[in-house]
Design a protein around this motif. Structure first.
Motif: not given
Lengths: 344, 316
Positions: A101-122
């Protein structure tokens, strides 16, 4: 904090949890082990290692609609897909799966862009990991900075001590999950802690350390142009299963599709660097048109580029790709071979 | 060293040494004593790693599509028929290959082994044969299992154990055994159409559209221009649901019909243990029924689904 729970009391714990969380755990059905929703502990295969599919699709589904749209006169009417993700408990992941999940988080939750759906799910996913007692010969978590018996990416880490699990909370949420269970958990004693330490030590001794990923990343500096890749990847079918079963692979396609009823959807779905079309561009040019280029990309991305960019490997050493590959590609041996070859 | 291993190495070495081929495509020991891996050998001294035994279940003919050099290839009975289909299709030029035949008495099924032993193949320390039994060493235990219980389903139904086309051979031909119909076909045949649809919907529920079956299939020659990857037109959705799975599997079955010999590589490659060979084996039976044609026997025969025949029984 630490505590202990008898295996025959886990159903009681699940009952308490189920009001708030949907529980997902490894379920064995016809020889295949996948993460499915469960109600009871006896539905779970708690011994399974390198499950057929990882727990990835619980937080990152194989496909989903991002939004819907309809053509109306000269404009587009866009309808967002609403709905809050539900609370989920991932029970029975291994430390490697939690680390993924550390790898997935690094991709989907970033300073420049966050995938809101992934972040909420996580944010609504609690993780209860089970430490390994005996690794498979294909496991190599220790080589990529992980451990078979511990992870900071879980809320609770359980260790099997016979008819009970010894539990350690790793986060405030984990502590809360234990506390809310009241007397279903009992205090852990020194004898338990000693037993756990012994089992952990045995497991770690057995898995050893195949290589050091940071050392490897340095050695892979000149690997791109090495002719090693052609022969190393010759038997690969580029079928893509490795990327699907992998708990850290996150690449996806975005496609717009129109339906017979006139509505359209924008879909996000898993892509694979193994597929021919992965880097095919409009106009037809494809910088990775040959198989060995695609396989080289997979390995260097996980063990070199990601390490250079983010400081850790995009591989957790779970060995699923090795277990599942129809032609026995062993990524751990191949990356070691590449490092050795490009050292000269 | 087993006789067939030695024969295989000797033939391969000879072909490489005298420059008849640039590469030998064969089998070597895999990641487990119970598995074999594809080997691409270009130096004569590498040929000592070649093996021929009941772990050599993979159909290697797919690799011929990517090779540019003249190649020698090891084929069992089933593989040789796929090779014939590829030659009929002009995907493989007969003169560019040297075929080394492996008369075969059946292959071990990796999934059956794992189910019986309760561990993945990687955890097997040693495997040997003792009469009709296969003997496994797992951890401190030794487990004996009759070979017949571990044989692949497609091998139980094998009608062509000896290669139908070859230049050399690693052993004498084997005596064909009594043939049984592929396990599961009788059951599906007896279902009503509605039940069949339900059966396939349930069976394909596990499918994750990874396309391992397509990529493993030697006669799926479209490869990079496969219909499933097309965008303009976009025939298949990126959704992974019942409808798309049926669309994919049915389309693939129809696209390979006539060239598919039921080699079962699709089923072997499937990570979700879906009995795909049921579909393909049924197609082979239908080809016999409708076109009086058995795929993969005659390299000169025109392919029934891409050849117009004025005397086509369906033409009015």
């Amino acid at each position: 904090m630490d505590a202990k729970i008898a295996k025959n009391k886990i159903d009681q714990w699940f009952e308490r949890i189920r009001n708030g969380y949907k529980i997902f755990a490894p379920v064995r059905r016809e020889g295949i082990v996948r993460y499915s929703q469960v109600e009871r502990f006896d539905e779970i295969d708690s011994e399974a290692l390198a499950t057929t599919m990882s727990a990835k699709d619980v937080v990152y589904p194989q496909w989903r609609a991002i939004f819907r749209f309809t053509e109306a006169d000269d404009t587009w009417q866009i309808e967002s897909i609403d709905g809050e993700p539900e609370y989920r408990l991932l029970f029975g992941v291994r430390p490697c799966d939690a680390q993924a999940l550390k790898v997935l988080d690094r991709n989907f939750i970033r300073e420049d862009f966050t995938d809101a759906r992934y972040e909420a799910s996580r944010a609504k996913t609690a993780i209860v990991a089970i430490a390994c007692s005996k690794p498979l010969t294909t496991c190599f978590c220790s080589a990529v900075g992980g451990s078979p018996v511990d992870t900071d990416m879980a809320d609770i880490v359980l260790t099997d001590v016979g008819d009970s699990y010894y539990a350690v909370s790793k986060t405030a949420d984990g502590e809360e999950l234990i506390k809310m269970a009241g007397d279903i958990f009992v205090d852990a004693e020194d004898a338990d802690r000693d037993e756990v330490a012994k089992r952990h030590q045995e497991c770690q001794a057995e898995i050893g350390q195949r290589f050091d990923y940071q050392d490897l990343a340095k050695k892979l500096e000149g690997a791109f142009d090495d002719p090693y890749w052609r022969h190393a990847s010759e038997k690969c079918l580029n079928c893509g299963y490795c990327t699907y079963t992998c708990p850290t692979c996150y690449c996806f396609n975005v496609t717009d599709e129109k339906h017979p009823d006139g509505t359209s959807e924008r879909l996000a779905s898993w892509d694979s660097c193994m597929f021919y079309g992965f880097t095919r561009m409009a106009g037809g040019h494809n910088p990775r048109n040959e198989r060995y280029r695609r396989y080289r990309q997979r390995v260097l991305h996980k063990f070199k580029y990601f390490v250079d960019l983010h400081g850790f490997a995009a591989c957790v050493g779970c060995g699923r790709c090795i277990q599942a590959c129809p032609v026995e590609m062993d990524i751990s041996k191949i990356v070691e071979g590449a490092a050795k070859s490009s050292e000269h | 060293m087993n006789d067939r291993n030695r024969q295989a190495s000797d033939i391969a070495k000879e072909l490489l040494e005298n420059g008849q081929v640039g590469v030998v495509v064969g089998y070597c020991r895999g990641l487990s004593p119970a598995s074999a891996s594809a080997a691409f050998l270009r130096q004569p001294e590498e040929t000592s790693t070649l093996i021929v035994d009941d772990t050599c279940s993979q159909n290697l003919t797919k690799y011929l599509l990517a090779l540019e050099e003249k190649a020698a290839i090891f084929v069992k009975g089933c593989d040789s028929r796929t090779l014939v289909s590829l030659i009929q299709d002009n995907e493989v030029i007969r003169d560019n290959i040297i075929i080394i035949g492996i008369p075969c008495e059946g292959m071990l099924d990796a999934d059956k082994i794992e189910a019986k032993l309760g561990v993945p193949l990687s955890e097997i320390k040693n495997m040997s044969r003792s009469g009709q039994d296969v003997v496994f060493e797992v951890g401190a235990k030794t487990i004996d299992i009759p070979f017949d219980e571990l044989k692949m389903d497609r091998c139980q139904a094998c009608r062509f154990p000896n290669p139908v086309i070859s230049d050399r051979s690693v052993s004498d031909n084997v005596t064909p055994h009594d043939v049984v119909r592929l396990a599961g076909l009788d059951k599906v045949d007896s279902m009503s159409l509605a039940d069949k649809r339900l059966f396939w919907q349930e069976t394909l529920d596990k499918c994750i559209m990874c396309y391992a079956c397509r990529n493993a299939c030697p006669v799926c020659v479209c490869q990079d221009v496969c219909i499933m990857q097309g965008r303009v037109p976009h025939w298949s959705s990126e959704r992974v649901d019942d409808r798309e799975k049926l669309f994919y599997q049915m389309t693939r079955a129809l696209h390979v019909a006539g060239r598919c010999t039921g080699c079962g590589e699709c089923e072997r490659a499937c990570p979700m243990d879906i009995p795909l060979n049921l579909i393909n084996q049924k197609m082979v039976e239908i080809m016999a029924e409708l076109f009086d044609y058995e795929p993969g026997l005659d390299p000169q025969a025109p392919l029934p689904l891409s050849t117009y025949r004025p005397d086509d029984p369906e033409a009015k």
